[in-house]
Design a protein around this motif. Structure first.
Motif, short mmCIF file in Angstrom:
data_model
loop_
_atom_site.label_atom_id
_atom_site.label_comp_id
_atom_site.label_asym_id
_atom_site.label_seq_id
_atom_site.Cartn_x
_atom_site.Cartn_y
_atom_site.Cartn_z
N PHE A 247 0.82 -1.22 0.00
CA PHE A 247 0.00 0.00 0.00
C PHE A 247 0.86 1.27 0.00
O PHE A 247 0.33 2.37 0.15
CB PHE A 247 -0.91 0.02 1.24
CG PHE A 247 -1.78 -1.20 1.36
CD1 PHE A 247 -2.95 -1.33 0.61
CD2 PHE A 247 -1.42 -2.22 2.21
CE1 PHE A 247 -3.74 -2.46 0.74
CE2 PHE A 247 -2.21 -3.35 2.34
CZ PHE A 247 -3.38 -3.49 1.60
N THR A 249 2.56 2.89 -2.25
CA THR A 249 2.29 3.83 -3.35
C THR A 249 1.02 4.62 -3.09
O THR A 249 0.97 5.85 -3.28
CB THR A 249 2.18 3.06 -4.68
OG1 THR A 249 3.37 2.30 -4.89
CG2 THR A 249 1.98 4.02 -5.84
N THR A 250 -0.01 3.92 -2.62
CA THR A 250 -1.28 4.61 -2.33
C THR A 250 -1.11 5.62 -1.21
O THR A 250 -1.59 6.77 -1.31
CB THR A 250 -2.36 3.58 -1.96
OG1 THR A 250 -2.50 2.65 -3.02
CG2 THR A 250 -3.68 4.28 -1.69
#
Length: 758
Positions: A247, A249-250
């Motif tokens: 997660f 990158t998010t």
């Protein structure tokens, strides 16, 4: 420290900065909260997923261990039932037993194997020697011949299974165990779909903080210990960082969006707040300028609420300016005559003197008998008279300034070469403006009095005040033009100091009462003593009663002084009564208090139980200022039972009219007539006539100032009723007065005369 801006305020104290940070911070907080919520949600999702994986892995591991335990159980059971092994165990053949154990452990792939006998001996695989078995394991086996569980051997947890050996009686137990070491854990970790970390930790190590790590997702499964030995825990762990890796990158995108959003909000809020606060800053600067007495243009072109506020402020500033001008004009004007007032005159005097003019004089002009004029023509007409007189004076070129100081006082400023020149100039002004004034069609003749004083900046008393005092001094001397006499004025601060010291004297005993006996010439008795006030000042020495009593009357301290006197006299009278002398007390009453009804009420209440034993001495002139009230109050005192004596008769301008009206019991002839008394003198004739007059009016007569036996005899022959003076006794303190009264009674009894006191 923030540097000031053009608005005069530090940047962080400006409204636009506060608005920027308020709105920017609020919206930024919302964005940050959203970002944090996303992070927490992602983190919780990752943790839940990892927990599910761990639960599945834990179930697999439990199944594997159960199978392993069954495998070990089967192997131990087969060996325990083997006839050869049982015979070797029964014969206690250690070598055979060790060999059998070793061969079986290699065949079933166990890490440890051994036989524990019922007597607590341990035979290990491949070992020809027996040793003492661990007590905890032996005890567990003796309780229940078949046990399984975790035993820590050499610091490594082992999965151990036991089986009893019978021939047919119980002779021992076979134990097989597999090590739960790193290799075993690595093998288990390979069975999970995620890269878990597995390890078995004894409960003692876990309670000491071993076996757990921070920032990881952990699943803890308890594994029972062998018998009552310590339990173990299967710890499955997975780092949160690894769980959050998919997660990243998010989350990075969310953080970038949040930061950019906060920056954008701050910038937008700054520009919006600046557009709002700029006109407010303009209004603020205009307000400050208005407070400093300046006007500043307000350039606000908006039509919103702020624009309307700016327009209202401009209108308010115009109104304030008009009102200030009006207030300033009123503050410098006497509203009844439209003449300048005292403040305006003082400002004019300060301006003239500040410009370096020498020999400046303040003067005061007042119509004589103004109270009488006002009584005839009325208040309004009197104001118009003063206004006309003021305009006449203001039109004169010699006058530098004018102002109304009071209802009948006009102040003016003149310059002159010296005092004589100022006297002549003021005299010319008075003559010039003294013509009659027409009011409502009738002419009013005026006669003017004037006083003046030179300007002196270092004087405690202002020039205008000294001019007013000069007018009063001139009227006291019946002079219509007078210059301020500093020597005659004296030092009023000394008067205030004297009164302050008098108050202290009442407390510290330096002011005290003395008593002078009064002899009844017919009965040869002493029925009364006069209370006289004395002050022995620690620095000034003896202070004359006439001086400080007169000052007390002028400054308003006479009432507290008189109240103290009456209280002290009342207390001293009790001492006389205790000593056996029910003596009457004569107390001098100030003429200022004769019209003070509240004081008289207080006096009557103070001596209410023995008013008949008091005599109040008043002077004849005390009734002149307000005869009606004074005479009414004297009647009140008489009705209360207090005797009234007219004191100091003959010392002033005596009036038969007032003498007849005053309802007195006694008339006291002043000592100024008695001291120089001689046979055949005019004083003797006057005293004789006064005695006869008083008797005819129903009053007794007391002569003061008796200083010789001859004078006492003459007064007795003239018909005087009583006498007092130094020949009889000086004024003494109450204890000395009691001694005198005792001696008087003693000497009178010795002489064979019937004398008494009281």
């Amino acid at each position: 420290m923030a540097a000031p801006t053009n608005d005069g305020l530090p940047m962080f104290k400006q409204l636009k900065t506060k608005l920027t940070f308020a709105y920017g911070s609020l919206l930024g907080l919302i964005l940050i909260s959203i970002a944090m919520a996303v992070y927490v949600s992602v983190e919780n999702t990752a943790k839940t997923k990892i927990a599910d994986e761990m639960e599945a892995a834990s179930a697999v591991y439990a199944k594997l261990w159960s199978l392993k335990s069954e495998q070990l159980k089967h192997s131990t059971g087969a060996l325990a039932r083997d006839s050869g092994f049982r015979e070797a165990a029964a014969s206690h053949d250690v070598a055979t037993l060790a060999s059998a154990l070793e061969s079986t452990s290699r065949r079933v792939s166990v890490d440890i194997s051994g036989l524990i006998t019922v007597d607590g001996k341990l035979i290990l695989a491949g070992s020809a020697e027996e040793r003492e078995a661990p007590v905890e394991i032996w005890k567990a086996l003796t309780r229940d011949g078949s046990e399984r569980g975790i035993i820590e051997i050499g610091g490594v947890p082992h999965q151990v299974v036991s089986e009893p050996v019978r021939t047919p009686g119980l002779i021992g137990w076979v134990l097989f165990g597999s090590a739960l070491d790193a290799a075993m854990m690595k093998e288990l970790e390979g069975l999970s779909s995620i890269p878990l970390t597995a390890k078995v930790v004894m409960e003692d190590d876990l309670s000491n903080g071993h076996g757990t790590e921070k920032d990881v997702v952990v699943r803890d499964t308890r594994i029972g210990g062998f018998g009552e030995l310590t339990d173990a825990h299967l710890i499955l762990s997975y780092p949160i960082v690894a769980a959050m890796a998919p997660f990243r990158t998010t989350l990075f995108a969310v953080i970038v969006v949040t930061v950019c959003g906060v920056v954008a909000l701050l910038v937008c809020s700054w520009f919006i707040s600046r557009s709002v606060t700029r006109p407010i800053s303009t209004l603020d600067n205009a307000t400050r300028a208005l407070a400093d007495g300046r006007r500043m243009p307000i350039n606000v072109s908006s039509t919103d609420e702020i624009g309307r506020l700016a327009a209202s402020f401009s209108k308010m500033a115009d109104e304030i300016e008009l009102r200030e001008e009006n207030i300033l004009r009123l503050s410098l004007t006497d509203t009844e005559t439209e003449l300048p007032n005292r403040r305006a005159l003082q400002q004019k005097l300060d301006d003239i003197c500040g410009q370096g003019h020498a020999n400046v004089y303040a003067a005061v002009i007042s119509p004589a008998r103004f109270a009488r004029i006002m009584a005839v023509i009325g208040q309004n007409a009197s104001n118009r008279l003063m206004a006309t007189l003021g305009k006449r004076i203001a039109d004169l070129c010699q006058v530098q300034g004018i102002g109304r100081l009071g209802s009948d006082l006009l102040g003016l400023i003149i310059t002159a070469d010296n005092d004589s020149d100022a006297f002549r100039r003021l005299q010319d002004i008075v003559r010039t403006v003294s013509d009659s004034i027409e009011i409502d069609g009738e002419k009013v003749d005026i006669q003017l009095d004037a006083g003046f004083a030179p300007f002196a900046a270092d004087e405690r008393l202002g020039s205008i005040d000294r001019a007013v005092i000069a007018l009063q001094q001139g009227r006291g001397r019946h002079v219509d033009l007078f210059q301020f006499d500093a020597e005659a004025y004296g030092d009023p601060s000394g008067t205030l100091s004297l009164m302050s010291e008098m108050i202290d004297g009442l407390k510290d005993g330096s002011i005290y009462m003395t008593y002078q006996p009064k002899v009844d010439l017919r009965r040869q008795t002493i029925g009364c003593v006069e209370a006289l006030l004395r002050w022995k000042h620690p620095v000034r020495g003896f202070v004359s009663p006439e001086e400080f009593v007169r000052t007390a009357e002028e400054t308003g301290h006479i009432r507290p002084l008189s109240e103290w006197v009456l209280k002290q006299v009342r207390a001293d009278r009790q001492s006389f009564v205790v000593a056996g002398f029910d003596i009457k007390m004569a107390v001098n009453l100030s003429g200022r208090l004769l019209t003070d009804s509240d004081f008289l009420d207080w006096s009557i209440a103070t001596i209410r139980d023995e008013t008949s034993r008091y005599c109040f001495e008043v002077t004849e002139t005390a009734v002149i200022d307000d005869p009606e009230l004074a005479l009414a109050n004297i009647e009140r005192l008489r009705d209360a039972g207090i005797e009234i004596s007219i004191d100091d008769y003959g010392s002033g301008l005596s009036s038969l009219s007032y003498l007849k009206q005053i309802p007195a019991h006694e008339l006291k002839i002043d000592k100024s007539f008695v001291i120089p008394l001689a046979a055949g003198s005019s004083d003797a004739l006057l005293i004789k006539s006064t005695i006869d007059l008083a008797h005819s009016l129903g009053m007794t007569v007391t002569a003061e100032g008796v200083e010789s036996a001859e004078v006492l005899a003459m007064l007795s022959g003239m018909g005087a009723d009583s006498a007092q003076g130094f020949f009889i006794s000086r004024p003494v303190k109450h204890d000395e007065a009691i001694t005198f009264l005792r001696d008087f009674v003693h000497h009178a009894g010795t002489a064979g005369t019937t004398l008494k006191v009281g």
